[in-house]
Each structure stands twice: as C-alpha cells, then as structure tokens.
Enzyme design. Structure first.
Site, PDB file in Angstrom:
ATOM      1  N   LYS A 104      40.759  40.295  38.512  1.00 56.06           N
ATOM      2  CA  LYS A 104      40.052  41.250  39.360  1.00 56.06           C
ATOM      3  C   LYS A 104      40.839  41.611  40.607  1.00 56.06           C
ATOM      4  CE  LYS A 104      36.351  39.891  41.591  1.00 56.06           C
ATOM      5  NZ  LYS A 104      34.959  39.583  41.978  1.00 56.06           N
ATOM      6  N   GLU A 136      19.413  31.719  51.656  1.00 56.96           N
ATOM      7  CA  GLU A 136      19.534  32.609  50.510  1.00 56.96           C
ATOM      8  C   GLU A 136      18.220  33.347  50.272  1.00 56.96           C
ATOM      9  OE1 GLU A 136      22.328  33.290  49.003  1.00 56.96           O
ATOM     10  OE2 GLU A 136      23.356  31.857  50.318  1.00 56.96           O
ATOM     11  N   GLY A 145      22.048  36.549  51.558  1.00 58.70           N
ATOM     12  CA  GLY A 145      21.677  35.458  52.443  1.00 58.70           C
ATOM     13  C   GLY A 145      21.409  35.961  53.844  1.00 58.70           C
ATOM     14  N   GLY A 156      39.628  37.963  48.178  1.00 60.92           N
ATOM     15  CA  GLY A 156      40.649  38.850  47.629  1.00 60.92           C
ATOM     16  C   GLY A 156      40.110  40.116  47.020  1.00 60.92           C
ATOM     17  N   GLY A 158      32.836  26.847  42.845  1.00 57.54           N
ATOM     18  CA  GLY A 158      32.161  27.374  44.018  1.00 57.54           C
ATOM     19  C   GLY A 158      33.104  27.676  45.169  1.00 57.54           C
ATOM     20  N   THR A 159      32.575  28.396  46.167  1.00 56.45           N
ATOM     21  CA  THR A 159      33.398  28.825  47.296  1.00 56.45           C
ATOM     22  C   THR A 159      33.877  27.657  48.155  1.00 56.45           C
ATOM     23  OG1 THR A 159      31.340  29.194  48.528  1.00 56.45           O
ATOM     24  CG2 THR A 159      32.331  31.102  47.427  1.00 56.45           C
ATOM     25  N   ASN A 204      74.212  64.902  32.358  1.00 54.54           N
ATOM     26  CA  ASN A 204      75.045  63.762  31.983  1.00 54.54           C
ATOM     27  C   ASN A 204      76.516  63.940  32.299  1.00 54.54           C
ATOM     28  OD1 ASN A 204      72.730  62.526  30.835  1.00 54.54           O
ATOM     29  ND2 ASN A 204      73.033  63.754  28.979  1.00 54.54           N
ATOM     30  N   ARG A 208      32.778  41.327  34.953  1.00 56.41           N
ATOM     31  CA  ARG A 208      32.184  42.658  34.880  1.00 56.41           C
ATOM     32  C   ARG A 208      33.205  43.790  34.966  1.00 56.41           C
ATOM     33  NH1 ARG A 208      27.691  43.334  39.162  1.00 56.41           N
ATOM     34  NH2 ARG A 208      28.551  41.489  40.193  1.00 56.41           N
ATOM     35  N   ALA A 213      68.572  81.595  35.002  1.00 60.90           N
ATOM     36  CA  ALA A 213      67.539  81.159  34.077  1.00 60.90           C
ATOM     37  C   ALA A 213      68.174  80.652  32.784  1.00 60.90           C
ATOM     38  CB  ALA A 213      66.587  82.305  33.775  1.00 60.90           C
TER      39      ALA A 213
END
Length: 403
Positions: free
Chosen positions: A28, A162, A147, A111, A88-89, A398, A21, A392
């Site tokens: 991400k 859940e 959850g 993260g 999965g986690t 250089n 997304r 001015a």
C-alpha cells in the site's frame, strides 16, 4: 519550544500494512500519489523537519518497500526495522525502540497518510516541548467511528476513547485522534514496555500510552487542526483518487498564488516538481512529470505532457505536444514554437526561436537559433544549423559521426 528543550528529532514511519482493500500486488505505501509513492511523501515531510533520522517500519512487502526507498535520495539518515508478524500499532513502534536514541523527540507518522504539512508537525513538536506527550487531533463534523479525545477540566487530554466504547456524552465529542504524535523518546520507550494485548483484537495499541502518561503525571496535550486532508489515510483506490485530487488542488492553488494562470485548476496534474516564472499560462489537461521549469511568459496549450525539461522565456508549447526528457533532459530556447502534436525526446536541445511543427519528432539532436522543422519529420542524432528549414518527410537516425 523553549531554548532549553530543543532536542534532536527522530521520525518513525509505520509502513508494515498489507492494504488488502487496495487489491494490488504492490504494498500500500508504494501506491503512487502525484508521481511518488505514498511513503515518499511522508519522508519528504520528515526531511523538511530536518529530522535526525527516519525509521521506517516495514512488514508486508518489506523487501520491495526497502529497495524502493533506499534507491531514492532522502536527505535523511534512513533506517529500516521489520514488524513480523503485525500485532498492532504499539507492537509496530516497539520494533523501532532499539534504533531510537534516548535524547530525542519521536514523531510517529503513518506511511499511508501523505499530505500532512511540515508546519503542522512543527507545531506538534513545539507542543511536545521535550517533556509532554503531544497528539495531533482533528475537529470533525461527523466523528462516527473514530476515537474521541476526552479532555480534563483543565483542557489537557485525559484519554482516547474508541467509538464503540464511548458513552453518549463522549460520542458527542467532535475532536478525534489522527494517529500522529510527538513524544520524548525516553518516555515512549518506558510506556511501550508496559503495553499489553488484553483487548478484543489481541493487539498492542499505541494509543494505550495515553493512559500511562496520565498515570505517570506527564501532561498530554493536543494540537488541533481542521483540515481533514492532512490526516487522511489511503485504504482503497477510491481514497487514493480523492487524495490525488486534493494534492493536485493544493499544488494548483500554490502556483496560482505565485501568479501562474491556470485555465482550470481542476484539470491540472503535477507529478514531480514544476517551477514557473512570471506570466506563465497553462491550459487544461496538462501533465508535468519529473522536473520541469517554465520561464517567464511561457504558454502551454491544452492536453500537453511535459517531463524533465526546461522551457525558456516566451516559448509556446501548442496543444497535444509530448516532451519527455528523461536524461539528459530536453531544453527549448527563448521564443520557440513547439507543436501541435510534436514530440521531443531525450537529448533534444532546441535554440531560440526554433519551430517544431505538427507530427515532428526530435531525439538526441541540436537545432540552432531559428531552425525550423514544421511538419512530418524525424530528427535523430542530428545537428541543425541556424535558420535551416528541415523539410517535410526528412529523416535522420543513428548517425554516430563516424566515416
């Protein structure tokens, strides 16, 4: 935490997700928040906990993530493991098992959740006490979709249910699981080995270890907070922008508590480190990048950008000034007047009471006390003595000091 239960701390950071997304080529966890990648904020918090090690679980864009983090000073024993494919986690944390010692407490972080405070995690580790499963939970006015934390009559955590599986009574519960936990490594390893993927998503869920802990008679406790920003994750550009404002407001409030005068804390950005003395005043729409130090009584006008510089006491930076020190940085002496519409580049070293006026650019040059370049000039590779008035339209560039 009792004296007998003090253990080494290892942090596991889940950073394998793609972040579809975000609609970005960058992983991400490398999206910027306040001038640093999201995951860098998480590792910074781990460093404040004095963690023995930080294990970052990578997957999508693993090479890019690992290169970005290895190139930075972590102050940690930083290790990487890969989750390929992402199942999965629970499966993610399983990948960290071979590099986790049995004698420590493991804190599991995400993260893409950058603003958890070190004090909150220290309280969570204390709740773990070396032999419990401790969950970081949040009280929400509207917990729809999250959850729920189901507690036993004694107050210990009995289960995480859940939303889609919760009954009417459980959906009335406002306490939700944040995704952050502290758990003894020796227990975590055993529970991870018992995970299965018999669910609608065919994934291995880390939250399933709660039921294993309850079945094994291990107490499951919760440290509950009410600050949703601390456990807010980033899944879209909109959420990233919301956390950016929250992060900036947190920094603004800390500076104001220390005595800094901000004209409007909602129009203020620190994208690095900003140190301020007493009676510092900062007008609107100013950006501070890298390492910036402002001495006592410094005034920063509106719409300025300051990066990697030291501004001595009493100096005034007028509006629309751009200072970019990079390396070796820029220094501005006491009582100097800079701007408006001035530009100081790397190597600009300005003494006390120096005046740099509108549309003057300085690079790799030293101006001694009281020197002035009030308008329309370029000073490159120059040494200007005390009280010199640089006219001015003058240009130096250089010059390498050879004949």
């Amino acid at each position: 935490m009792t004296q007998n239960s003090v253990r080494a701390l290892d942090v596991v950071v889940m950073a394998a997700g793609k972040g579809t997304r975000m609609k970005s080529r960058r992983p991400k966890v490398l999206q910027d928040l306040a001038g640093q990648p999201l995951v860098q904020h998480v590792l910074g918090t781990a460093a404040k906990l004095h963690a023995r090690s930080a294990v970052v679980i990578t997957g999508h864009g693993a090479d890019e993530v690992e290169k970005a983090l290895t190139a930075r000073e972590q102050g940690l024993d930083l290790r990487f493991v890969r989750q390929e494919p992402q199942l999965g986690t629970g499966h993610a944390v399983q990948q960290a098992v071979p590099v986790l010692a049995d004698d420590g407490v493991v804190v599991v972080l995400s993260g893409d959740v950058p603003l958890t405070q070190a004090e909150t995690l220290q309280a969570l580790v204390s709740a773990c006490d070396g032999d419990r499963l401790a969950l970081l939970t949040l009280e929400m006015d509207d917990p729809t979709g999250y959850g729920r934390i189901v507690r036993s009559p004694s107050g210990s955590v009995h289960a995480i249910v859940e939303h889609k599986d919760a009954n009417e009574a459980q959906r009335a519960i406002r306490e939700i699981y944040s995704g952050i936990m502290a758990v003894p490594a020796r227990l975590l390893k055993g529970w991870l080995a018992r995970l299965d993927n018999r669910n609608a998503q065919n994934e291995y869920y880390l939250t399933d270890i709660v039921k294993f802990a309850v079945a094994d008679g291990v107490q499951v406790v919760a440290h509950t907070i009410h600050d949703a920003v601390q456990v807010a994750g980033v899944n879209s550009p909109q959420q990233l922008a919301e956390l950016e404002r929250a992060c900036q407001m947190r920094q603004a409030e800390a500076l104001m508590a220390a005595g800094v005068r901000l004209k409007d804390p909602a129009r203020f950005d620190v994208r690095g480190e900003l140190a301020c003395g007493q009676d510092v005043e900062i007008d609107v729409n100013c950006i501070f990048e890298g390492r910036v130090a402002l001495g006592d009584g410094v005034r920063i006008g509106a719409h300025c950008v300051l990066a990697n510089c030291t501004i001595a006491a009493g100096a005034v930076i007028h509006p629309f000034t751009h200072i970019d020190g990079e390396k070796p940085g820029v220094t501005v002496g006491e009582g100097a007047l800079i701007g408006p519409f001035a530009r100081l580049r790397p190597g600009a070293q300005l003494g006390a009471e120096v005046h740099i006026g509108n549309f003057v650019e300085v690079k790799n040059s030293t101006l001694a006390k009281g020197a002035k370049a009030n308008h329309l000039a370029y000073l490159g590779d120059a040494t200007v003595g005390e009280r010199v008035n640089y006219g001015a339209g003058s240009i130096t560039a250089n010059y390498d000091r050879s004949e």
